[in-house]
Design an enzyme around this catalytic site. Structure first.
Site, PDB file in Angstrom:
ATOM      1  CD  GLN A 224      52.032  29.463  52.117  1.00  0.00           C
ATOM      2  OE1 GLN A 224      51.612  29.808  51.030  1.00  0.00           O
ATOM      3  NE2 GLN A 224      52.373  28.221  52.400  1.00  0.00           N
TER       4      GLN A 224
ATOM      5  CE  LYS B 229      48.510  26.995  52.024  1.00  0.00           C
ATOM      6  NZ  LYS B 229      47.915  26.689  50.772  1.00  0.00           N
TER       7      LYS B 229
ATOM      8  CE  LYS C 254      51.980  31.834  47.095  1.00  0.00           C
ATOM      9  NZ  LYS C 254      51.747  30.412  47.403  1.00  0.00           N
TER      10      LYS C 254
ATOM     11  CG  ASP D  42      51.715  29.790  43.876  1.00  0.00           C
ATOM     12  OD1 ASP D  42      51.216  29.075  44.742  1.00  0.00           O
ATOM     13  OD2 ASP D  42      51.008  30.505  43.122  1.00  0.00           O
TER      14      ASP D  42
ATOM     15  CB  SER E  67      58.690  23.664  51.513  1.00  0.00           C
ATOM     16  OG  SER E  67      58.564  23.819  50.122  1.00  0.00           O
TER      17      SER E  67
HETATM   18  P1  NDP Z   1      51.387  25.666  37.819  1.00  0.00           P
HETATM   19  O1  NDP Z   1      51.866  26.926  37.250  1.00  0.00           O
HETATM   20  O2  NDP Z   1      52.267  24.478  37.813  1.00  0.00           O
HETATM   21  O3  NDP Z   1      50.023  25.229  37.099  1.00  0.00           O
HETATM   22  C1  NDP Z   1      48.900  26.059  37.121  1.00  0.00           C
HETATM   23  C2  NDP Z   1      47.823  25.430  36.245  1.00  0.00           C
HETATM   24  O4  NDP Z   1      46.615  26.146  36.443  1.00  0.00           O
HETATM   25  C3  NDP Z   1      48.148  25.498  34.774  1.00  0.00           C
HETATM   26  O5  NDP Z   1      47.574  24.401  34.118  1.00  0.00           O
HETATM   27  C4  NDP Z   1      47.480  26.807  34.350  1.00  0.00           C
HETATM   28  O6  NDP Z   1      47.108  26.844  32.986  1.00  0.00           O
HETATM   29  C5  NDP Z   1      46.250  26.806  35.215  1.00  0.00           C
HETATM   30  N1  NDP Z   1      45.857  28.197  35.498  1.00  0.00           N
HETATM   31  C6  NDP Z   1      46.629  29.161  36.047  1.00  0.00           C
HETATM   32  N2  NDP Z   1      45.959  30.315  36.112  1.00  0.00           N
HETATM   33  C7  NDP Z   1      44.761  30.074  35.594  1.00  0.00           C
HETATM   34  C8  NDP Z   1      43.637  30.888  35.365  1.00  0.00           C
HETATM   35  N3  NDP Z   1      43.620  32.194  35.703  1.00  0.00           N
HETATM   36  N4  NDP Z   1      42.548  30.300  34.832  1.00  0.00           N
HETATM   37  C9  NDP Z   1      42.563  28.987  34.500  1.00  0.00           C
HETATM   38  N5  NDP Z   1      43.619  28.177  34.673  1.00  0.00           N
HETATM   39  C10 NDP Z   1      44.702  28.717  35.202  1.00  0.00           C
HETATM   40  O7  NDP Z   1      50.913  26.027  39.307  1.00  0.00           O
HETATM   41  P2  NDP Z   1      50.706  25.051  40.549  1.00  0.00           P
HETATM   42  O8  NDP Z   1      50.171  23.742  40.096  1.00  0.00           O
HETATM   43  O9  NDP Z   1      51.932  25.088  41.357  1.00  0.00           O
HETATM   44  O10 NDP Z   1      49.596  25.853  41.377  1.00  0.00           O
HETATM   45  C11 NDP Z   1      48.198  25.656  41.161  1.00  0.00           C
HETATM   46  C12 NDP Z   1      47.429  26.139  42.372  1.00  0.00           C
HETATM   47  O11 NDP Z   1      47.857  25.409  43.540  1.00  0.00           O
HETATM   48  C13 NDP Z   1      47.617  27.616  42.736  1.00  0.00           C
HETATM   49  O12 NDP Z   1      46.414  28.107  43.302  1.00  0.00           O
HETATM   50  C14 NDP Z   1      48.686  27.573  43.826  1.00  0.00           C
HETATM   51  O13 NDP Z   1      48.637  28.698  44.679  1.00  0.00           O
HETATM   52  C15 NDP Z   1      48.260  26.300  44.557  1.00  0.00           C
HETATM   53  N6  NDP Z   1      49.295  25.683  45.375  1.00  0.00           N
HETATM   54  C16 NDP Z   1      50.481  25.274  44.821  1.00  0.00           C
HETATM   55  C17 NDP Z   1      51.420  24.657  45.598  1.00  0.00           C
HETATM   56  C18 NDP Z   1      52.672  24.097  45.037  1.00  0.00           C
HETATM   57  O14 NDP Z   1      53.392  23.400  45.777  1.00  0.00           O
HETATM   58  N7  NDP Z   1      52.989  24.301  43.764  1.00  0.00           N
HETATM   59  C19 NDP Z   1      51.230  24.503  47.064  1.00  0.00           C
HETATM   60  C20 NDP Z   1      49.917  24.887  47.524  1.00  0.00           C
HETATM   61  C21 NDP Z   1      49.021  25.484  46.699  1.00  0.00           C
HETATM   62  P3  NDP Z   1      48.067  27.542  31.897  1.00  0.00           P
HETATM   63  O15 NDP Z   1      49.169  26.571  31.654  1.00  0.00           O
HETATM   64  O16 NDP Z   1      47.191  27.769  30.735  1.00  0.00           O
HETATM   65  O17 NDP Z   1      48.532  28.820  32.540  1.00  0.00           O
END
Ligand code: NDP
Length: 449
Positions: free
Chosen positions: A111, A114, A126, A166, A381
């Site tokens: 972070q 970034k 974080k 997140d 943000s």
């Molecule tokens: P969400 O919780 O909204 O969605 C996560 C998605 O990934 C879900 O579909 C989930 O499936 C799947 N997932 C989570 N863990 C696993 C796993 N161990 N194996 C397979 N699938 C998995 O999270 P975000 O979309 O916010 O975040 C996704 C990624 O993006 C993360 O790495 C986060 O750090 C990164 N990120 C997010 C930001 C944000 O603004 N939200 C900013 C920058 C980076 P299920 O529903 O089955 O759990």
């Protein structure tokens, strides 16, 4: 390898032997900034690297809550305040059963870099908990969030540390966290959390920002290689916040998104993903992606059983890992290259294992690195924080325009750095070097602290 880097890495491994994700993240950065360290032997005397990789503060705390059956459950909460070098600590909260200190430290470390790339005044942090919101009732989520914030509130503030969402923390959770913070502090302090609902201080486009930003960065990277998104086949892992809005923007640019996933499996719809249905299943009903094939019987569902996610076996031009860390193994990388992938866009943080990234770069695949490509979320943000300070709200178009400019500038920074250091299309190293240079200058200027 540069002797100073080697010494720092060896010491780091000794001290953090059980923290594999954190070690992986630091090693990736330190090995790619070697040309800068070679030019600055004076950094060793002031322990610049040692200070950059050591969190300023790690907070862990107990989070008890009572579930709907009346049982008391105890989780562990974390906040790693990694660096306040260029602004207040800033970074999301993750609620997922896999959360541990190593994962929060790796995310906090990434972070810092970034946030430096966004050009905005935000430091790196974080946090989160090993609490799994899946299958919990709204009341349970609220009680957990209130308990989490009762402890976290003493460590955060609009000019101190500003958490956001997140994995597992979206607008619902931010709402409960904000409500509890306001109740304890007895004042409205909009800028203490971002990703808030629009009715109480949130920003338009924050929800879409990471996904949209990823596609803006991808557009620039492709354009630099005389390509566009139009007509390209795209696969996107995850079906959460990042994946859904990356899908939406990719569709707007004329791409054909054929697959999405969640932690249990992936759907493949060769006619193109029905995004409205995915939103209904994931955002409204909080269901499983497999439910998609109940109304789209022509689509296929592949269960995620082994180590490799089935989504990476699907032939695609562009792969967007938007789920979690280390989701692209070397096997998956080989499969993607064999099937003719041209570009990878990292929506998730550290989604490729080190060997997978190396394999892509060796095979001239374009890689949009997470620190640059998914910075749109934290950038907006910071724009949300600005709006809270101004007590004035920008329109959707204004914020989207700002996001577009920021992502275009981040790509330009990567490109200029890559030209300067003769890195070709290696934007992974370019992003690390550009961010490190900014941070190192700030560190030197601020003395030994
Ligand atoms: P969400 O919780 O909204 O969605 C996560 C998605 O990934 C879900 O579909 C989930 O499936 C799947 N997932 C989570 N863990 C696993 C796993 N161990 N194996 C397979 N699938 C998995 O999270 P975000 O979309 O916010 O975040 C996704 C990624 O993006 C993360 O790495 C986060 O750090 C990164 N990120 C997010 C930001 C944000 O603004 N939200 C900013 C920058 C980076 P299920 O529903 O089955 O759990």
């Amino acid at each position: 390898m540069n002797k100073y880097i080697k010494k720092v890495l060896n010491r780091l491994k000794e001290k953090n032997i059980n923290e594999s994700e954190y070690l992986q993240a630091v090693e990736e950065v330190l090995t790619s900034i070697e040309p800068v360290i070679n030019n600055h032997p004076e950094y060793e005397k002031i322990a610049l690297l040692e200070r950059m990789i050591e969190p300023e503060r790690i907070i862990t705390f107990r989070v008890p809550y009572v579930n709907d059956k009346g049982q008391t459950i105890v989780h562990r909460g974390y906040r790693v305040q990694f660096s306040s070098l260029i602004g207040p600590y800033k970074g999301g909260l993750r609620f997922h059963q896999s959360v541990n200190q190593s994962i929060i430290k790796f995310l906090g470390f990434e972070q810092i870099f970034k946030n430096a790339l966004t050009g905005l005044p935000i430091g790196g942090a974080k946090g989160g908990s090993d609490f799994d919101p899946k299958g919990k009732s709204d009341d349970e989520i609220m009680r957990f969030c209130q308990s989490f914030m009762t402890e976290l509130q003493r460590h955060i503030g609009a000019d101190v540390d500003v958490p956001a969402g997140d994995i597992g923390v979206g607008e619902r959770e931010i709402g409960y966290l904000f409500g509890q913070y306001k109740r304890i502090k007895d004042r409205y302090e909009g800028g203490v959390l971002t990703g808030k609902g629009l009715s109480y201080g949130g920003s338009l486009v924050r929800k879409e920002a990471t996904g949209f930003g990823l596609i803006y960065f991808m557009r620039e990277m492709l354009a630099n290689n005389n390509q566009t998104l139009e007509g390209k086949t795209v696969t996107i892992s995850g079906a959460g916040n990042v994946a859904i809005y990356a899908c939406q923007k990719a569709l707007e640019y004329g791409a054909n998104v054929v697959a999405m996933s969640d932690s249990t499996g992936c759907i493949y719809d060769k006619n193109g993903i029905d995004l409205q249905l995915v939103k209904q299943i994931k955002e409204v009903e909080r269901g499983r992606i497999s439910e998609y094939i109940e109304s789209h019987t022509e689509a296929e569902y592949f269960e995620h059983t082994g180590e490799d996610s089935p989504i990476w076996n699907i032939k695609t031009d562009i792969a967007l890992p938007c789920a979690t860390q280390n989701e692209i193994t070397l096997n998956s990388a080989k499969k993607l290259v064999e099937n003719g992938v041209i570009a990878i866009g990292e929506g998730a943080n550290m989604p490729c294992i080190k060997e997978a990234t190396e394999y892509f770069l060796k095979n001239n695949i374009l890689v949009a690195p997470a620190k640059a490509a998914n910075a749109g979320g934290v950038a907006i943000s910071a724009v949300e924080m600005s709006q809270n300070s101004m007590r004035y709200y920008m329109t959707f178009e204004e914020v989207d325009q700002k996001l577009n400019e920021i992502m275009t500038d981040i790509f330009k920074t990567c490109k200029t750095t890559s030209d300067k250091y003769n890195l070709g299309n290696n934007y992974v190293s370019a992003a690390n070097i550009a961010a490190f240079t900014k941070l190192a200058n700030a560190m030197v200027a601020q003395g030994i602290v």
